[in-house]
Design a protein around this motif. Structure first.
Motif, PDB file in Angstrom:
ATOM      1  N   ALA A  42       0.865  -1.303  -0.098  1.00 60.56           N
ATOM      2  CA  ALA A  42      -0.093  -0.132  -0.028  1.00 60.56           C
ATOM      3  C   ALA A  42       0.799   1.260  -0.085  1.00 60.56           C
ATOM      4  CB  ALA A  42      -1.023   0.093   1.148  1.00 60.56           C
ATOM      5  N   GLY A  43       1.782   1.118   0.896  1.00 64.78           N
ATOM      6  CA  GLY A  43       2.718   2.390   0.816  1.00 64.78           C
ATOM      7  C   GLY A  43       3.661   2.487  -0.359  1.00 64.78           C
ATOM      8  N   ALA A  44       3.945   1.439  -0.828  1.00 62.70           N
ATOM      9  CA  ALA A  44       4.717   1.459  -2.357  1.00 62.70           C
ATOM     10  C   ALA A  44       3.698   2.046  -3.534  1.00 62.70           C
ATOM     11  CB  ALA A  44       5.235   0.198  -2.854  1.00 62.70           C
ATOM     12  N   LEU A  45       2.604   1.519  -3.419  1.00 57.32           N
ATOM     13  CA  LEU A  45       1.553   2.185  -4.509  1.00 57.32           C
ATOM     14  C   LEU A  45       1.271   3.392  -4.198  1.00 57.32           C
ATOM     15  CD1 LEU A  45      -0.779  -0.908  -4.629  1.00 57.32           C
ATOM     16  CD2 LEU A  45       0.649   0.067  -6.451  1.00 57.32           C
ATOM     17  N   ALA A  46       1.033   4.064  -2.929  1.00 52.04           N
ATOM     18  CA  ALA A  46       0.592   5.390  -2.508  1.00 52.04           C
ATOM     19  C   ALA A  46       1.828   6.313  -2.987  1.00 52.04           C
ATOM     20  CB  ALA A  46       0.563   5.761  -1.176  1.00 52.04           C
ATOM     21  N   GLY A  47       3.006   5.741  -2.724  1.00 55.84           N
ATOM     22  CA  GLY A  47       4.277   6.495  -2.840  1.00 55.84           C
ATOM     23  C   GLY A  47       4.513   6.883  -4.328  1.00 55.84           C
ATOM     24  N   ARG A  48       3.983   5.987  -5.185  1.00 54.26           N
ATOM     25  CA  ARG A  48       4.282   6.035  -6.741  1.00 54.26           C
ATOM     26  C   ARG A  48       3.005   7.129  -7.293  1.00 54.26           C
ATOM     27  NH1 ARG A  48       8.365   5.167  -9.424  1.00 54.26           N
ATOM     28  NH2 ARG A  48       6.968   4.719 -11.249  1.00 54.26           N
ATOM     29  N   ILE A  49       1.926   7.109  -6.701  1.00 54.05           N
ATOM     30  CA  ILE A  49       0.929   7.915  -7.038  1.00 54.05           C
ATOM     31  C   ILE A  49       1.320   9.277  -6.690  1.00 54.05           C
ATOM     32  CG2 ILE A  49      -1.444   8.530  -6.558  1.00 54.05           C
ATOM     33  CD1 ILE A  49      -1.903   5.524  -6.275  1.00 54.05           C
ATOM     34  N   PHE A  50       1.858   9.447  -5.352  1.00 50.29           N
ATOM     35  CA  PHE A  50       2.314  10.837  -4.914  1.00 50.29           C
ATOM     36  C   PHE A  50       3.450  11.383  -5.788  1.00 50.29           C
ATOM     37  CE2 PHE A  50       0.315   9.438  -0.671  1.00 50.29           C
ATOM     38  CZ  PHE A  50      -0.404  10.624  -0.563  1.00 50.29           C
ATOM     39  N   ILE A  51       4.302  10.692  -6.365  1.00 49.96           N
ATOM     40  CA  ILE A  51       5.368  11.017  -7.191  1.00 49.96           C
ATOM     41  C   ILE A  51       4.657  11.308  -8.724  1.00 49.96           C
ATOM     42  CG2 ILE A  51       7.064  10.177  -8.966  1.00 49.96           C
ATOM     43  CD1 ILE A  51       8.028   8.439  -6.369  1.00 49.96           C
ATOM     44  N   GLY A  52       3.754  10.662  -8.996  1.00 45.39           N
ATOM     45  CA  GLY A  52       2.902  11.136 -10.266  1.00 45.39           C
ATOM     46  C   GLY A  52       2.300  12.580 -10.037  1.00 45.39           C
ATOM     47  N   PHE A  97      11.976  16.352  -4.542  1.00 49.55           N
ATOM     48  CA  PHE A  97      13.312  16.146  -4.483  1.00 49.55           C
ATOM     49  C   PHE A  97      14.003  16.106  -3.373  1.00 49.55           C
ATOM     50  CE2 PHE A  97      11.773  18.575  -8.475  1.00 49.55           C
ATOM     51  CZ  PHE A  97      12.144  17.548  -9.527  1.00 49.55           C
ATOM     52  N   ALA A  98      13.584  16.351  -2.066  1.00 49.15           N
ATOM     53  CA  ALA A  98      14.418  16.275  -0.749  1.00 49.15           C
ATOM     54  C   ALA A  98      13.667  15.207   0.068  1.00 49.15           C
ATOM     55  CB  ALA A  98      14.517  17.577   0.051  1.00 49.15           C
ATOM     56  N   ILE A  99      12.496  15.439   0.375  1.00 51.75           N
ATOM     57  CA  ILE A  99      11.866  14.580   1.491  1.00 51.75           C
ATOM     58  C   ILE A  99      11.613  13.040   0.906  1.00 51.75           C
ATOM     59  CG2 ILE A  99       9.948  14.218   3.188  1.00 51.75           C
ATOM     60  CD1 ILE A  99      11.757  16.793   3.483  1.00 51.75           C
ATOM     61  N   HIS A 100      11.085  12.971  -0.415  1.00 49.95           N
ATOM     62  CA  HIS A 100      10.626  11.569  -0.585  1.00 49.95           C
ATOM     63  C   HIS A 100      12.295  10.857  -0.986  1.00 49.95           C
ATOM     64  CE1 HIS A 100       6.537  11.740  -1.135  1.00 49.95           C
ATOM     65  NE2 HIS A 100       6.351  12.803  -1.425  1.00 49.95           N
ATOM     66  N   PRO A 101      13.154  11.244  -1.409  1.00 53.78           N
ATOM     67  CA  PRO A 101      14.425  10.625  -1.439  1.00 53.78           C
ATOM     68  C   PRO A 101      14.985  10.103  -0.215  1.00 53.78           C
ATOM     69  CG  PRO A 101      14.630  12.470  -3.073  1.00 53.78           C
ATOM     70  CD  PRO A 101      13.282  12.542  -2.252  1.00 53.78           C
ATOM     71  N   TRP A 102      14.663  11.197   0.715  1.00 52.28           N
ATOM     72  CA  TRP A 102      15.342  10.554   2.140  1.00 52.28           C
ATOM     73  C   TRP A 102      14.315   9.612   2.659  1.00 52.28           C
ATOM     74  CZ3 TRP A 102      13.192  14.141   6.614  1.00 52.28           C
ATOM     75  CH2 TRP A 102      13.873  13.530   8.017  1.00 52.28           C
ATOM     76  N   ILE A 103      12.998   9.595   2.517  1.00 54.58           N
ATOM     77  CA  ILE A 103      12.201   8.522   2.911  1.00 54.58           C
ATOM     78  C   ILE A 103      12.580   7.154   1.960  1.00 54.58           C
ATOM     79  CG2 ILE A 103       9.899   7.603   2.587  1.00 54.58           C
ATOM     80  CD1 ILE A 103       8.729  10.410   3.002  1.00 54.58           C
ATOM     81  N   THR A 115      10.259   5.689  13.729  1.00 52.01           N
ATOM     82  CA  THR A 115      10.582   5.819  14.947  1.00 52.01           C
ATOM     83  C   THR A 115       9.720   7.269  15.308  1.00 52.01           C
ATOM     84  OG1 THR A 115      12.765   5.291  14.510  1.00 52.01           O
ATOM     85  CG2 THR A 115      12.519   6.865  16.521  1.00 52.01           C
ATOM     86  N   GLY A 116       9.620   7.606  16.540  1.00 52.83           N
ATOM     87  CA  GLY A 116       8.499   8.552  16.923  1.00 52.83           C
ATOM     88  C   GLY A 116       8.328   9.845  15.782  1.00 52.83           C
ATOM     89  N   ALA A 117       7.237  10.399  15.931  1.00 56.57           N
ATOM     90  CA  ALA A 117       6.995  11.456  15.216  1.00 56.57           C
ATOM     91  C   ALA A 117       8.191  12.409  14.573  1.00 56.57           C
ATOM     92  CB  ALA A 117       5.674  12.337  15.194  1.00 56.57           C
ATOM     93  N   PHE A 118       8.928  12.655  15.706  1.00 60.08           N
ATOM     94  CA  PHE A 118      10.016  13.801  15.332  1.00 60.08           C
ATOM     95  C   PHE A 118      11.422  13.154  15.928  1.00 60.08           C
ATOM     96  CE2 PHE A 118       8.159  16.876  12.953  1.00 60.08           C
ATOM     97  CZ  PHE A 118       6.877  17.045  13.559  1.00 60.08           C
ATOM     98  N   GLY A 119      11.354  11.799  16.047  1.00 58.72           N
ATOM     99  CA  GLY A 119      12.521  11.049  16.909  1.00 58.72           C
ATOM    100  C   GLY A 119      13.593  10.400  15.872  1.00 58.72           C
ATOM    101  N   GLY A 120      13.228  10.841  14.749  1.00 60.49           N
ATOM    102  CA  GLY A 120      14.237  10.253  13.492  1.00 60.49           C
ATOM    103  C   GLY A 120      13.600   9.206  13.000  1.00 60.49           C
ATOM    104  N   SER A 129       6.868  15.091   5.278  1.00 57.92           N
ATOM    105  CA  SER A 129       6.181  14.877   4.344  1.00 57.92           C
ATOM    106  C   SER A 129       4.607  15.258   4.181  1.00 57.92           C
ATOM    107  CB  SER A 129       6.579  13.631   3.420  1.00 57.92           C
ATOM    108  OG  SER A 129       5.946  13.736   2.035  1.00 57.92           O
ATOM    109  N   SER A 130       4.014  14.744   5.425  1.00 56.26           N
ATOM    110  CA  SER A 130       2.535  14.756   5.152  1.00 56.26           C
ATOM    111  C   SER A 130       2.152  16.261   5.626  1.00 56.26           C
ATOM    112  CB  SER A 130       1.883  13.810   6.390  1.00 56.26           C
ATOM    113  OG  SER A 130       2.180  12.432   6.126  1.00 56.26           O
ATOM    114  N   ILE A 131       3.055  16.986   6.499  1.00 56.30           N
ATOM    115  CA  ILE A 131       2.775  18.446   7.045  1.00 56.30           C
ATOM    116  C   ILE A 131       2.799  19.313   5.593  1.00 56.30           C
ATOM    117  CG2 ILE A 131       3.655  20.450   8.185  1.00 56.30           C
ATOM    118  CD1 ILE A 131       4.121  18.232  10.498  1.00 56.30           C
ATOM    119  N   ILE A 132       4.081  19.025   4.767  1.00 55.75           N
ATOM    120  CA  ILE A 132       4.176  19.833   3.453  1.00 55.75           C
ATOM    121  C   ILE A 132       3.072  19.548   2.497  1.00 55.75           C
ATOM    122  CG2 ILE A 132       5.359  19.844   1.657  1.00 55.75           C
ATOM    123  CD1 ILE A 132       8.078  19.344   3.291  1.00 55.75           C
TER     124      ILE A 132
END
Length: 149
Positions: A42-52, A97-103, A115-120, A129-132
């Motif tokens: 599901a995450g892989a499919l969603a990721g491809r859709i978000f890239i599109g 170009f920054a967040i998705h490659p990091w993910i 890891t926790g929401a802001f724990g790395g 990415s969701s906030i952006i």
């Protein structure tokens, strides 16, 4: 009847903002709901859709800025809509170009360890990415509800 550049402006705006909301509020949640036992798929499919969707946003954003500059010249810089589009375009670029490659890197190194929401880790990158993305969606609503330009 509108001319072709104006029609393309309306189509670009509709595809970008409508697509943001449909993908974020409907498609992605439906993927995770439909594939509850395979969140990786599901995450892989969603990721491809978000890239599109990011490419739709980049193309639409560039066209909308170009349209404003050609039709209004330097007056475009005085329009709130111009700055909203520019901000949306910048957010799209940062996410794509920054967040998705990091993910992607975190997934490959840690095997989707969250890891926790802001724990790395993946959860932090996903939260950012969701906030952006939410910011893009809300700016898109502001752009549409503010009127013609």
């Amino acid at each position: 009847m509108a001319n072709f550049p104006d029609t393309l402006r309306i189509i670009s705006l509709t595809l970008w903002v409508g697509g943001l909301w449909i993908v974020g509020a409907l498609v992605a949640p439906l993927l995770f709901h439909s594939l509850p036992h395979d969140r990786v798929l599901a995450g892989a499919l969603a990721g491809r859709i978000f890239i599109g969707m990011a490419w739709v946003g980049l193309l639409a954003g560039f066209y909308l800025l170009l349209y404003a500059l050609i039709s209004d010249g330097f007056g475009a810089f005085k329009q709130t809509g111009f700055w909203i589009v520019l901000l949306m375009l910048l957010l799209t670029a940062v996410n794509h170009f920054a967040i998705h490659p990091w993910i992607t890197e975190l997934k490959s190194k840690a095997g989707n360890v969250a890891t926790g929401a802001f724990g790395g880790g993946f959860a932090t990158a996903h939260t950012i990415s969701s906030i952006i993305y939410l910011g893009e969606c809300l700016l898109g609503l502001a752009l549409i509800t503010r009127g013609n330009k």
